[in-house]
Design a protein around this motif. Structure first.
Motif, PDB file in Angstrom:
ATOM      1  N   SER A 102       3.988   3.932  -0.159  1.00 41.72           N
ATOM      2  CA  SER A 102       4.471   3.398  -2.005  1.00 41.72           C
ATOM      3  C   SER A 102       6.157   3.431  -1.420  1.00 41.72           C
ATOM      4  O   SER A 102       6.684   2.879  -2.131  1.00 41.72           O
ATOM      5  CB  SER A 102       4.517   5.546  -2.252  1.00 41.72           C
ATOM      6  OG  SER A 102       3.881   5.747  -3.230  1.00 41.72           O
ATOM      7  N   MET A 155     -10.091   1.238  -0.255  1.00 44.46           N
ATOM      8  CA  MET A 155      -8.457   0.284  -0.432  1.00 44.46           C
ATOM      9  C   MET A 155      -8.719  -1.614  -0.920  1.00 44.46           C
ATOM     10  O   MET A 155      -8.646  -1.959  -1.017  1.00 44.46           O
ATOM     11  CB  MET A 155      -7.862   0.495   1.152  1.00 44.46           C
ATOM     12  CG  MET A 155      -6.528  -0.349   0.699  1.00 44.46           C
ATOM     13  SD  MET A 155      -5.836   0.342   0.600  1.00 44.46           S
ATOM     14  CE  MET A 155      -5.674   1.600   1.652  1.00 44.46           C
ATOM     15  N   THR A 203       1.013   4.948  -5.429  1.00 41.26           N
ATOM     16  CA  THR A 203       0.815   6.183  -6.314  1.00 41.26           C
ATOM     17  C   THR A 203       1.918   7.224  -6.297  1.00 41.26           C
ATOM     18  O   THR A 203       1.979   7.899  -7.811  1.00 41.26           O
ATOM     19  CB  THR A 203      -0.580   7.246  -5.570  1.00 41.26           C
ATOM     20  OG1 THR A 203      -0.369   7.302  -4.023  1.00 41.26           O
ATOM     21  CG2 THR A 203      -2.097   6.745  -5.866  1.00 41.26           C
ATOM     22  N   VAL A 214       0.871  -1.610  -0.306  1.00 39.83           N
ATOM     23  CA  VAL A 214      -0.319   0.330  -0.156  1.00 39.83           C
ATOM     24  C   VAL A 214       0.985   0.938  -0.627  1.00 39.83           C
ATOM     25  O   VAL A 214       1.081   2.020  -0.989  1.00 39.83           O
ATOM     26  CB  VAL A 214      -1.053  -0.286   1.130  1.00 39.83           C
ATOM     27  CG1 VAL A 214      -1.952   1.301   1.223  1.00 39.83           C
ATOM     28  CG2 VAL A 214      -1.774  -1.199   1.483  1.00 39.83           C
ATOM     29  N   TYR A 266       5.862   8.507  -0.367  1.00 43.53           N
ATOM     30  CA  TYR A 266       4.613   9.176  -0.923  1.00 43.53           C
ATOM     31  C   TYR A 266       4.301  11.091  -0.510  1.00 43.53           C
ATOM     32  O   TYR A 266       3.863  11.513  -1.737  1.00 43.53           O
ATOM     33  CB  TYR A 266       3.409   8.466  -0.179  1.00 43.53           C
ATOM     34  CG  TYR A 266       2.187   9.024  -0.194  1.00 43.53           C
ATOM     35  CD1 TYR A 266       1.250   8.629  -0.913  1.00 43.53           C
ATOM     36  CD2 TYR A 266       1.439   9.152   1.221  1.00 43.53           C
ATOM     37  CE1 TYR A 266      -0.345   9.856  -1.323  1.00 43.53           C
ATOM     38  CE2 TYR A 266      -0.360  10.010   1.586  1.00 43.53           C
ATOM     39  CZ  TYR A 266      -0.290   9.544   0.020  1.00 43.53           C
ATOM     40  OH  TYR A 266      -1.603   9.812   0.049  1.00 43.53           O
ATOM     41  N   TYR A 273      -0.134  10.365   5.868  1.00 39.24           N
ATOM     42  CA  TYR A 273      -1.383  10.452   5.919  1.00 39.24           C
ATOM     43  C   TYR A 273      -2.091   9.555   7.419  1.00 39.24           C
ATOM     44  O   TYR A 273      -1.950  10.138   8.543  1.00 39.24           O
ATOM     45  CB  TYR A 273      -0.442   8.346   6.669  1.00 39.24           C
ATOM     46  CG  TYR A 273       0.432   7.283   5.490  1.00 39.24           C
ATOM     47  CD1 TYR A 273      -0.193   7.889   4.172  1.00 39.24           C
ATOM     48  CD2 TYR A 273       1.982   6.756   5.689  1.00 39.24           C
ATOM     49  CE1 TYR A 273       0.205   6.768   3.148  1.00 39.24           C
ATOM     50  CE2 TYR A 273       1.677   6.427   4.010  1.00 39.24           C
ATOM     51  CZ  TYR A 273       1.821   6.242   3.306  1.00 39.24           C
ATOM     52  OH  TYR A 273       2.321   5.572   1.917  1.00 39.24           O
TER      53      TYR A 273
HETATM   54  N1  PHE Z   1      -1.762   6.528  -1.826  1.00 39.79           N
HETATM   55  C1  PHE Z   1      -0.749   6.110  -0.903  1.00 39.79           C
HETATM   56  C2  PHE Z   1       0.776   5.548  -1.497  1.00 39.79           C
HETATM   57  O1  PHE Z   1       1.019   5.274  -2.375  1.00 39.79           O
HETATM   58  C3  PHE Z   1      -1.592   4.722  -0.508  1.00 39.79           C
HETATM   59  C4  PHE Z   1      -2.802   4.693  -0.219  1.00 39.79           C
HETATM   60  C5  PHE Z   1      -3.599   4.089  -1.091  1.00 39.79           C
HETATM   61  C6  PHE Z   1      -3.743   4.818   0.769  1.00 39.79           C
HETATM   62  C7  PHE Z   1      -5.155   4.752  -0.927  1.00 39.79           C
HETATM   63  C8  PHE Z   1      -4.964   4.694   1.325  1.00 39.79           C
HETATM   64  C9  PHE Z   1      -5.650   4.828   0.260  1.00 39.79           C
HETATM   65  O2  PHE Z   1       1.382   5.586   0.349  1.00 39.79           O
END
Ligand code: PHE
Length: 368
Positions: free
Chosen positions: A92, A290, A115, A90, A162, A214
């Protein structure tokens, strides 16, 4: 005779095809892992048989949210368990630790939720089921600007790849759209006291606080900001929309806006509706983004394996599975139609939600 009959009906060939899963099931970001697993379980229970009768088996490892453990888990899944493909992580930073291991072993990996662009950058065997942060950051920036917010303070979690990447993307889009960045304030995951940062923000009088970290830190920071009399709205991204934000933030979390991948209130496709229904039935609560992403990444894996079978290849053929994952086109997922670009990234729309009365309320959808 029994063996021959089984052979003829194909049963004798039914194999187990292993899919490795790496998630933060415990540790500071356990909600990421637990919600992923909940969605994955629904998708798995709905379908774990391939076209040729082979059974898919999931081997799930907990990395406790740690980079080193995430990389080790990938190695173990490939070397010891003989998995064909890996689903995860999850965060990055954790996916970035895993990707080189998968790449070296020429084993396809798909992250449902990471992401940061660097997760797939320069990689041949890494794909993702979600959009990337240059898009997400631009969506955040546009929403803030469209709502008349011109001056922003950015909060960056220096420990998370991230957050660092998303902050950069937000700043670029926000300034390009005529906004001004007053300051970037740094935090570190695990911090509990944000008084110093909140004091700085308070003295700057921004129109908006762009929080790119987060949920654990988001919840504590918004609470402390409100306690210190800061009324400035917060906008965050996919990392914040978890029940903990409301549980810990309480009333202070009201009005927190954020970008996300999916909101069941906006789900209209048959795929999304079926998933949401199954989710409600099993968990008696709203389906989160998620879990939907995890279910989509799993569905993309099955789809790729079935395409290999159509071509007369084995679903355990890593090269074949990877080719189909990397060239996924028009996959009808729960989070939308998924098209993978030449860099392994999904091109998809984002939603914007806001905390209202302790709920994550859908506001709008933004297309790429
Ligand atoms: N996009 C976040 C990352 O890359 C992870 C994430 C995705 C967290 C979707 C919560 C919901 O770290």
């Amino acid at each position: 005779i029994v063996a021959a009959a089984a052979l003829m009906s194909g049963i004798a060939f039914a194999k187990e095809v292993k899919v490795g899963v790496v998630l933060p099931l415990t540790g500071p970001i356990a909600a990421f892992g637990q919600t992923s697993k909940a969605g994955l379980d629904i998708a798995y229970n709905q379908n774990h048989k391939l076209k040729n009768g082979d059974n898919v088996k999931l081997i799930v490892l907990d990395d406790r949210g740690d980079k080193v453990e995430a990389a080790t888990a990938v190695k173990r899944l490939i070397d010891k368990n003989g998995v064909t493909v890996i689903l995860g992580e999850v965060a990055s930073g954790n996916s970035m630790a895993m990707a080189p291991v998968a790449e070296k072993a020429k084993t396809p990996m798909i992250t449902h939720a990471s992401t940061n662009p660097r997760v797939t950058k320069g990689k041949k065997y890494v794909t993702r089921a979600c959009f990337i942060d240059p898009f997400q950051g631009a969506v955040m920036a546009k929403y803030a600007l469209d709502n008349g917010m011109k001056n922003a303070v950015v909060v960056t979690d220096a420990k998370q790849d991230y957050s660092v990447g998303l902050s950069k993307a937000f700043k670029k889009a926000f300034t390009a759209g005529g906004g001004k960045i007053l300051k970037t304030v740094l935090i570190n995951s695990g911090d509990k006291d944000f008084n110093a940062q909140v004091s700085t923000i308070k003295s700057m009088h921004p129109d908006i606080i762009a929080f790119t970290g987060y949920y654990p830190e988001a919840a504590l920071m918004v609470k402390q900001a409100r306690d210190m009399g800061v009324k400035t709205p917060f906008i965050g991204a996919d990392g914040v929309g978890f029940p903990e934000l409301v549980k810990i933030g309480g009333k202070a979390a009201e009005g927190f806006m954020y970008t996300d991948h999916f909101n069941e209130a906006a789900a209209s496709s048959p795929e999304a509706k079926a998933y949401v229904e199954a989710f409600h039935k099993k968990y008696h609560k709203a389906a989160d983004s998620m879990g939907a992403l995890a279910a989509d990444a799993y569905g993309m894996i099955l789809n790729a394996m079935n395409q290999c079978i159509d071509e007369g290849k084995q679903p355990t053929d890593k090269e074949c599975v990877n080719e189909h994952l990397r060239h996924t086109k028009g996959y009808k997922g729960i989070t939308g139609v998924i098209n993978i670009d030449k860099n392994g990234n999904a091109v998809k729309s984002a939603v914007i939600n806001e905390v209202q009365n302790g709920k994550f309320v859908y506001k709008t959808t933004v297309n790429p």
